[in-house]
Design an enzyme around this catalytic site. Sequence first.
Site, short mmCIF file in Angstrom:
data_model
loop_
_atom_site.label_atom_id
_atom_site.label_comp_id
_atom_site.label_asym_id
_atom_site.label_seq_id
_atom_site.Cartn_x
_atom_site.Cartn_y
_atom_site.Cartn_z
CG ASN A 7 -1.82 1.14 1.33
OD1 ASN A 7 -1.37 2.28 1.19
ND2 ASN A 7 -3.09 0.92 1.57
CG HIS A 10 0.98 6.20 4.91
ND1 HIS A 10 0.15 7.23 5.33
CD2 HIS A 10 0.37 5.05 5.27
CE1 HIS A 10 -0.90 6.70 5.94
NE2 HIS A 10 -0.80 5.39 5.92
CG HIS A 43 -8.16 4.16 1.06
ND1 HIS A 43 -8.35 3.93 2.40
CD2 HIS A 43 -9.37 4.56 0.60
CE1 HIS A 43 -9.61 4.17 2.72
NE2 HIS A 43 -10.25 4.56 1.63
NE ARG A 45 -9.35 8.77 4.32
CZ ARG A 45 -9.80 8.05 5.35
NH1 ARG A 45 -9.27 6.90 5.65
NH2 ARG A 45 -10.77 8.51 6.10
NE ARG A 49 -7.40 11.20 6.00
CZ ARG A 49 -7.79 10.52 7.07
NH1 ARG A 49 -7.00 9.60 7.60
NH2 ARG A 49 -8.95 10.74 7.63
CD GLU A 70 -7.00 -0.15 1.13
OE1 GLU A 70 -7.36 0.76 1.90
OE2 GLU A 70 -5.98 -0.80 1.28
CB THR A 101 -9.15 1.29 7.20
OG1 THR A 101 -8.72 2.07 6.08
CG2 THR A 101 -10.53 0.74 6.93
CD GLU A 151 -6.92 -6.46 2.77
OE1 GLU A 151 -7.17 -6.10 1.59
OE2 GLU A 151 -6.11 -5.87 3.50
CG HIS A 191 -5.24 -2.13 9.10
ND1 HIS A 191 -4.85 -1.53 10.26
CD2 HIS A 191 -5.69 -1.13 8.31
CE1 HIS A 191 -5.09 -0.24 10.19
NE2 HIS A 191 -5.60 0.03 9.01
#
Length: 237
Positions: A7, A10, A43, A45, A49, A70, A101, A151, A191
């Site tokens: 992922n 970040h 993701h 969102r 963000r 995502e 999440t 998942e 996660h």
Amino acid sequence: MPKLGVNIDHVATLRQARGGILIDPVEAATVCERAGVDSIVAHLREDRRHIQDRDIKLLIGKIKTKFNLEMSIAPAIIQIACNLRPDQVTLVPERRKELTTEGGLNVAANLKAVTAAVKTIEDCGIKVSLFIDPDQRQIAAAGKCGVKIIELHTGRYAIAEKPAQKEKFLYQLKRSVGYAQDLGLVVNAGHGLDYENVKPVAAIKGINELNIGYSIICRAIYSGLFKAVQEMKELTR
Ligand code: PXP
């Protein structure tokens, strides 16, 4: 051995901190692919963000492995997915103020809405996975929705501090994987997984893919910082 999805949200968080061009999640995705990942996860969102619409468009054009988008079940986001067609969509819950999440999608309580979202996305030719807690009720509901992939949220296992608690949540994950497999579902997990806690989860038989983000991006900063400082010292000597 489970597949690894990375992922890259970040990397986009860092980009958004300055809005500059020094760092780009699309470039980071290609580095991850060169390092041997099986898929890239991002993701989009509703609050944008970190990952932006532009990132998704470019990622879909550039990724050679698999791109897993995502997203929430908000109609506007579903429309974007159907227009851009990633290889896979993972439906997740979204709360405005959360840092990440925090839990799985409550499929059992929102069966009608989730089933409709799954159908719309699958009708666009996109595979759908549901991000859910390792809980039999949620897994059974996912089965009823008609998805083929889930998942499991590993967050409670990841943050448990006491060894007995960690064992309990690991056992819950193992049982959930077995239960989902009995329903014919492909089972992924992720996660909060990091370099300390990943091994017992990776060892669970039947997990198809682990999706990991934050810990890898954090580790990348430490493993690259020494060289980055040396290069700057060299330039400023
Ligand atoms: N899987 C899903 C569905 C997620 O929402 C996230 C976080 O965005 C991850 C995996 C990765 O979690 P982490 O960044 O804690 O490794």
